[in-house]
Design an enzyme around this catalytic site. Structure first.
Site, PDB file in Angstrom:
ATOM      1  N   ASP A   1       0.907  -1.153   0.000  1.00  8.03           N
ATOM      2  CA  ASP A   1       0.000   0.000   0.000  1.00  8.03           C
ATOM      3  C   ASP A   1       0.941   1.195   0.000  1.00  8.03           C
ATOM      4  O   ASP A   1       1.614   1.459   1.012  1.00  8.03           O
ATOM      5  CB  ASP A   1      -0.879  -0.002   1.249  1.00  8.03           C
ATOM      6  N   HIS A   2       1.004   1.915  -1.112  1.00 10.80           N
ATOM      7  CA  HIS A   2       2.078   2.902  -1.237  1.00 10.80           C
ATOM      8  C   HIS A   2       1.959   4.033  -0.224  1.00 10.80           C
ATOM      9  O   HIS A   2       2.923   4.737   0.021  1.00 10.80           O
ATOM     10  CB  HIS A   2       2.204   3.414  -2.675  1.00 10.80           C
TER      11      HIS A   2
ATOM     12  N   HIS B   1      -5.862   2.762   1.777  1.00  6.56           N
ATOM     13  CA  HIS B   1      -5.085   3.916   2.240  1.00  6.56           C
ATOM     14  C   HIS B   1      -5.683   4.537   3.510  1.00  6.56           C
ATOM     15  O   HIS B   1      -4.969   4.810   4.477  1.00  6.56           O
ATOM     16  CB  HIS B   1      -5.009   4.991   1.156  1.00  6.56           C
TER      17      HIS B   1
HETATM   18  C1  BG6 Z   1      -4.282   4.816  -5.733  1.00 10.22           C
HETATM   19  C2  BG6 Z   1      -5.681   4.910  -6.261  1.00 10.22           C
HETATM   20  O1  BG6 Z   1      -4.129   3.701  -4.912  1.00 10.22           O
HETATM   21  O2  BG6 Z   1      -3.971   5.989  -4.995  1.00 10.22           O
HETATM   22  C3  BG6 Z   1      -5.855   6.152  -7.099  1.00 10.22           C
HETATM   23  O3  BG6 Z   1      -5.967   3.761  -7.030  1.00 10.22           O
HETATM   24  C4  BG6 Z   1      -5.400   7.371  -6.351  1.00 10.22           C
HETATM   25  O4  BG6 Z   1      -7.181   6.291  -7.551  1.00 10.22           O
HETATM   26  C5  BG6 Z   1      -4.023   7.170  -5.756  1.00 10.22           C
HETATM   27  O5  BG6 Z   1      -5.385   8.448  -7.262  1.00 10.22           O
HETATM   28  C6  BG6 Z   1      -3.618   8.297  -4.845  1.00 10.22           C
HETATM   29  O6  BG6 Z   1      -2.270   8.157  -4.554  1.00 10.22           O
HETATM   30  P1  BG6 Z   1      -1.399   9.427  -4.172  1.00 10.22           P
HETATM   31  O7  BG6 Z   1      -0.075   8.880  -3.801  1.00 10.22           O
HETATM   32  O8  BG6 Z   1      -1.386  10.318  -5.367  1.00 10.22           O
HETATM   33  O9  BG6 Z   1      -2.127  10.048  -3.021  1.00 10.22           O
END
Ligand code: BG6
Length: 519
Positions: free
Chosen positions: A207-208, A270
């Protein structure tokens, strides 16, 4: 050439404006990875070129990759090694010589993901890498395909003997992108397949958000300082808000998004991770078990509503045409790949409750949406008012409750809102803030999350990856809301792009005499 559709992990979005990462400070303190081959399934897709390759390039630039390292891309698209290498170079325009050198060793295997000829070729290429680069059988398999292929690839890896740790202690790890299933049942089914092929300690569910410095800093703030933790509870905190707002629409990802929606795309993963880190108990140790045990304990305390309660405590919306940043944009139903009568939500607001000693009675409000007025992810703790304001109502009408805002992105930082005396004769009070900026204190250290997590999987540190029981519990929390959607219990309201979602979202808080903090 058109990229292979099966290689697009649409579940991961891309932000071209993300700062070029400087991982040096963040990775200095950890061990360099051993020699290894990173095998990327879905290498011709979006995720690979827009997130993974730039992250690997950032690691290369900062000499955080081992000497013996290469990437083998696997996908259906008929690319040559040269083509893949060029894609890798193009994916990281900020990178220089070090990256070119690493890329010159990259290989590409074209073929069906789960079929024998693909694996025959792959194993040959891997054996060559071991011989040339001394990668000694160490493998990280990254599933960057469409989610429906995850199980097939995991099974195929096992069928072809790629799942077992190799001779002489060589490791085989598998990285699985979100979404991990669509609901609790499918998540369990995916997990059963993964576990039939790999042991839990070989599986890295990514989960980034957990790779983001500011998300990790929630732990540093809470458990590295003496002054916050004593007030981090129901005695002082009135309510908690978590906002994940995006300016972007669904871009080219309409097809994927139709099958997901904001609840599955952002809340289940997230938001639940940020919520768990913000509200969990202090861990005894900051390691894979310590952190994840506490996160699961917290998620277990989140009340699972029944469907009727979910209906009352959730709002969903879908963006209509509007204006974002001065530019006119189309509505969700007009986006490419989207059903003109779509019922998929692009906005969710909900109220959750946490039933434990620390948080009983403190509402947790969550909202996320696309095509909102600005990109902003933040956690806000609103504190209770003082028991008695001796200054009088007239002089304190501009005084808001104390608030602690943790800005996850952009403009990463922490802001404390408190009351101060307005200069002058009267004892007039007004809210002012004390602001800490990450960029000012640590220039150049924030990134999208991938570089840190890729590094961690290479050194085998699972602290910032999701354990199977977390995934399952997070689905249990959101499933009643999905059920409420499917029964059409919650109206799907349209909101003009460029606004903060449907008005029902404000009403959700207003009925409890609260309002959203505007980032
Ligand atoms: C992803 C979602 O996991 O996270 C996207 O699939 C979203 O829809 C993105 O835009 C948001 O990531 P970040 O790092 O830009 O907040």
């Amino acid at each position: 050439m058109t990229p292979d559709a099966t290689a697009l992990v649409d579940g991961v979005d891309v932000d071209d404006h993300e700062p070029v990462v400087d991982v040096k400070h963040t990775l200095d303190a950890v061990d360099p990875p051993p020699p290894l081959v990173l095998v990327v399934f879905g290498a011709s897709g979006d995720l690979a070129s827009r997130k993974l390759l730039p992250a690997i390039a950032a690691l290369a630039e900062h000499k955080a990759l081992p000497e013996g390292f290469t990437v083998v891309g696997v996908a259906r698209t008929q690319w040559s090694d040269e083509h893949f290498r060029q894609v890798a170079i193009d994916a990281a325009p900020f990178a220089g010589h070090a990256w070119r050198e690493v890329v010159s060793r990259f290989r590409y295997v074209a073929g069906e993901y789960a079929e024998k000829p693909t694996f025959d070729k792959l194993k040959k290429v891997l054996a060559e890498a071991d011989a040339k680069l001394g990668t000694a059988g160490n493998r990280v398999y990254y599933l960057a395909t469409i989610p429906s292929m995850f199980g097939d690839v995991a099974r195929a890896l096992a069928d072809h003997g790629c799942n077992a740790p190799g001779e002489g202690g060589a490791f085989a790890r598998i990285v699985v992108e979100k979404p991990f299933g669509r609901d609790v049942e499918s998540a369990r089914a995916l997990d059963a397949v993964l576990h039939s092929a790999f042991e839990e300690d070989q599986i890295f569910r990514i989960d980034h958000y957990l790779g983001k410095e500011t998300v990790q800093n929630v732990l540093a703030l809470r458990f590295g300082n003496a002054i916050f933790e004593p007030i981090w509870n129901r005695r002082y905190v009135d309510s908690v808000q978590i906002t994940v707002a995006e300016e972007l629409g669904v871009e080219h990802r309409g097809g994927f998004y139709e099958t997901a929606g904001a609840l599955r795309d952002i809340v289940q993963n997230h938001v639940m991770q940020v919520l768990a880190l913000t509200l969990m108990e202090p861990p005894a140790t900051v390691d894979a078990q310590g952190i994840r045990d506490e996160k699961v304990k917290l998620l277990r305390a989140v009340v699972i509503p029944d469907v009727d309660e979910a209906v009352i405590n959730a709002v969903r919306g879908q963006y209509a045409a509007g204006t974002v940043n001065g530019d006119p944009v189309v509505g969700y139903r007009e986006e490419e790949g989207v059903d003109p009568r779509s019922r998929t939500e692009t906005f969710v607001a909900m109220r959750l409750a946490v039933d434990n000693w620390r948080w009983a009675g403190v509402p947790v409000y969550i909202r996320t949406g696309k095509r909102l007025p600005k990109r902003a992810t933040e956690v806000v703790l609103q504190f209770q008012r003082v028991p008695h304001l001796a200054f009088g109502r007239q002089l304190t009408r501009d005084l808001r409750p104390n608030m602690l805002q943790l800005r996850i992105q952009p403009d990463e930082g922490i802001c404390l809102l408190f009351g101060a005396k307005v200069p002058g004769e009267a004892f007039r009070l007004r809210s002012v803030d004390m602001d800490f900026s990450y960029a000012a204190a640590f220039p150049g250290t924030t990134g999208g999350g991938y570089e840190r997590l890729l590094h961690d999987v290479m050194v085998g540190d699972a602290t910032l990856f999701i354990r199977t029981d977390e995934v399952e519990r997070a689905w249990q929390i959101v499933d009643p809301f999905l059920e409420a959607w499917s029964q059409d219990g919650v109206p799907l309201s349209q909101y003009p792009a460029g606004t903060w979602g449907p008005k029902e979202s404000d009403a959700l808080l207003a009925r409890e005499l609260r309002q959203w903090h505007q980032p």
